[in-house]
Enzyme design. Sequence first.
Site, PDB file in Angstrom:
ATOM      1  N   ARG A  70       9.245  33.450  24.432  1.00 33.47           N
ATOM      2  CA  ARG A  70       9.364  32.078  24.954  1.00 33.47           C
ATOM      3  C   ARG A  70      10.754  31.497  24.729  1.00 33.47           C
ATOM      4  O   ARG A  70      11.222  30.675  25.506  1.00 33.47           O
ATOM      5  CB  ARG A  70       8.272  31.184  24.369  1.00 33.47           C
ATOM      6  CG  ARG A  70       6.884  31.525  24.913  1.00 33.47           C
ATOM      7  CD  ARG A  70       5.791  30.728  24.254  1.00 33.47           C
ATOM      8  NE  ARG A  70       5.695  30.956  22.831  1.00 33.47           N
ATOM      9  CZ  ARG A  70       4.916  31.876  22.254  1.00 33.47           C
ATOM     10  NH1 ARG A  70       4.149  32.639  22.984  1.00 33.47           N
ATOM     11  NH2 ARG A  70       4.892  32.015  20.948  1.00 33.47           N
ATOM     12  N   GLU A 107       3.329  37.216   8.526  1.00 35.38           N
ATOM     13  CA  GLU A 107       2.110  36.954   7.763  1.00 35.38           C
ATOM     14  C   GLU A 107       1.033  37.995   8.055  1.00 35.38           C
ATOM     15  O   GLU A 107       0.118  38.191   7.285  1.00 35.38           O
ATOM     16  CB  GLU A 107       1.590  35.531   8.025  1.00 35.38           C
ATOM     17  CG  GLU A 107       1.195  35.252   9.459  1.00 35.38           C
ATOM     18  CD  GLU A 107       2.338  34.810  10.364  1.00 35.38           C
ATOM     19  OE1 GLU A 107       2.032  34.336  11.467  1.00 35.38           O
ATOM     20  OE2 GLU A 107       3.522  34.950  10.019  1.00 35.38           O
TER      21      GLU A 107
END
Length: 188
Positions: A70, A107
Amino acid sequence: MTDPVTAAAVDRAREAIDRKIRLVPDFPEPGIAFKDLTPVLADPEGLAAIVAALADFCRGADLIAGLDARGFLLGGAVAAELGVGVVAVRKGGKLPPPVIGIDYELEYGRARLEVPAEGLDLRGKRIAVTDDVLATGGTAVAAGALLRDAGAQVHSIAVIMELAGMPGRSVVRDGLGADVPVRTVCEG
């Protein structure tokens, strides 16, 4: 003190976000409210407002780096607005060799970012990094470290939305230094 031009651009961008953002409950997992910026970017006025705000944040950079994927949309538009070039910071394995790359922890696993090692001289360039969202900060820090490995100076990190309750800003400060400003249009 905030520059009045930047403040006005940020206000217009925030208004566009408030009008067009799509909230998706329980995505990507239960309890998470996903904030989809796609409708804001698809709206011509919303896109123009966001690009103007990010361009103000990035003013003074020699190049704009857009993070895969993006950030490519934003980086190209911001670069065009400022009359500078754009660098696509790609996910690993998308560019032909040779590349300059960096592996980093997410993560949920590991990832890699790359830029071309030939045909693109980044040495000494002031580069602003653009993306849509700042959450944990890991990708922004990796991009900044990669650009530094290529000889560039990180001018700033500029994103549309910083997720509330996430450590992104402090991770960027700890990973890239307090001299790299983190500029965001809104918090979500």
